[in-house]
Design an enzyme around this catalytic site. Structure first.
Site, PDB file in Angstrom:
ATOM      1  N   ALA A 118      29.453  19.070 -33.008  1.00 58.49           N
ATOM      2  CA  ALA A 118      28.179  19.236 -33.713  1.00 58.49           C
ATOM      3  C   ALA A 118      28.429  19.712 -35.137  1.00 58.49           C
ATOM      4  CB  ALA A 118      27.278  20.215 -32.960  1.00 58.49           C
ATOM      5  N   ASP A 119      29.334  20.675 -35.288  1.00 60.27           N
ATOM      6  CA  ASP A 119      29.671  21.172 -36.618  1.00 60.27           C
ATOM      7  C   ASP A 119      30.261  20.060 -37.486  1.00 60.27           C
ATOM      8  OD1 ASP A 119      28.851  23.688 -35.902  1.00 60.27           O
ATOM      9  OD2 ASP A 119      30.859  24.538 -35.719  1.00 60.27           O
ATOM     10  N   LEU A 120      31.205  19.319 -36.925  1.00 56.99           N
ATOM     11  CA  LEU A 120      31.913  18.317 -37.713  1.00 56.99           C
ATOM     12  C   LEU A 120      31.038  17.118 -38.048  1.00 56.99           C
ATOM     13  CD1 LEU A 120      35.353  18.451 -35.877  1.00 56.99           C
ATOM     14  CD2 LEU A 120      34.838  19.324 -38.163  1.00 56.99           C
TER      15      LEU A 120
END
Length: 347
Positions: A166-168
């Site tokens: 999700a972050d990436l």
């Protein structure tokens, strides 16, 4: 002359941790100058989290912030807010990852900054979708994946993520949105806001999964071990072979290469557990690299599962774009504050 795609583009990065810095790292590798705006004290929290690399900073921080410049601005002070507005008047892009409303409470909301500079492109990286009760809730990668349904793709218990996807992917979509906004500005002459949430970013990756919801037979299940020819198999040396004989032509080539021509007829079996067990019993008889050599000679897609130490190192962008050298250092906290103020002629 710098011929990188974003040469001459200046990005102010007020974000922290992984998503925003990953987005601006990609922009830096496209040639943009990225100024990392950090608060006094510890700056970006990721700097000081263990472990510490040779430069004294967290290796993840170093990897995400190579080639950027760092300056300290205290938004709690009127002087800091004035400096940020002066920078934003001349910048092309501003990226931030505060919770919704934080910059407004400081008196430097994105609407104000774009009013000062109509060409400014702003990008907000938030956790959850703005139209949900979680809009201002705290979160991290695992919670965004949980809300989006990414942890429950297989039968049984939810699976802990192995990557902060999700972050990436939020950072990737942010960079994509910013590049699109820069392209649009060439025609309109005006900036725009690029709103990104990590929940919706990981949710966007589930496009194919949602397309098959409710179907009794799902292609996605075939890619998660439902087909005997598309699985990881343990070999005699304890290493694992990734077998990818998904199409029938590759399956037939696999059967012939391993001396099991009778398996050809079982390609379309609905329940392949028995076939999987038979393949496992065969492949465990020899080392992984022996099978890899044999099968690749027969043009069967396969690979020994490599560790990170064994795999080659990859650049942040899978295409040549110029920009930042992959071994460029990350900036010390506030290292370039005085130089930037002097270069930008901000008293």
């Amino acid at each position: 002359m710098n011929h990188s795609p974003l040469a001459g583009t200046t990005v102010l990065d007020l974000s922290r941790l992984i998503p925003g810095p990953y987005a601006t790292l990609l922009l830096a590798h496209l040639g943009a100058q990225v100024i990392k705006v950090e608060p006094p004290g510890m700056g970006d929290y990721l700097r000081l989290l263990p472990p510490h690399g040779p430069d004294g900073m967290n290796p993840v921080f170093t990897a995400l912030n190579r080639g950027k410049r760092s300056m300290i601005i205290d938004l709690n002070l009127a002087e800091g807010r004035r400096i940020l507005r002066e920078l934003a008047k001349r910048a092309d892009v501003l990226v931030e990852s505060f919770r919704p409303g934080v910059l407004d409470r400081f008196g430097v909301g994105l609407d104000i900054l774009r009013r000062d500079n109509p060409r400014l492109i702003t990008c907000s990286l938030a956790g959850y979708a703005a139209d949900t009760p979680l809009a201002t809730a705290a979160g991290h990668d695992i919670t965004y994946q949980a809300v989006a349904g990414a942890l429950c793709l297989t039968a049984g218990s939810p699976t802990h993520p192995t990557l902060p996807l999700a972050d990436l992917v939020g950072g990737l979509f942010a960079a994509l949105g910013i590049v699109a906004a820069l392209a649009a500005r060439q025609t309109s002459g005006e900036g725009r806001h690029v709103p990104i949430t990590l929940e919706e970013s990981i949710g966007a990756l589930l496009l194919t999964e949602r397309a098959e919801m409710g179907m009794p037979l799902r292609f996605g299940d075939l890619l998660r071990g439902g087909r005997a020819g598309y699985r990881l198999y343990r070999c005699s040396d304890g290493r694992y072979l990734a077998l990818a004989a998904l199409e029938e032509k590759f399956w037939n080539a696999f059967c012939d290469a391993v001396g099991r021509a009778e398996w050809r007829a079982r390609f379309a079996e609905l329940n392949q557990e028995s076939l999987t067990a038979e393949i496992a019993a065969l492949l465990v008889e020899r080392p992984a690299h022996e099978w890899e050599t044999l099968l690749r000679t027969a043009d069967v897609p396969c690979a020994v599962a490599a560790t990170l130490e064994e795999a080659r190192s990859y650049a942040p962008l899978p295409f040549a774009a110029g920009g930042v050298p992959v071994d460029a250092p990350a900036p010390r906290h506030g290292e370039h504050t005085a130089a930037i103020l002097r270069e930008w002629d901000i008293p």
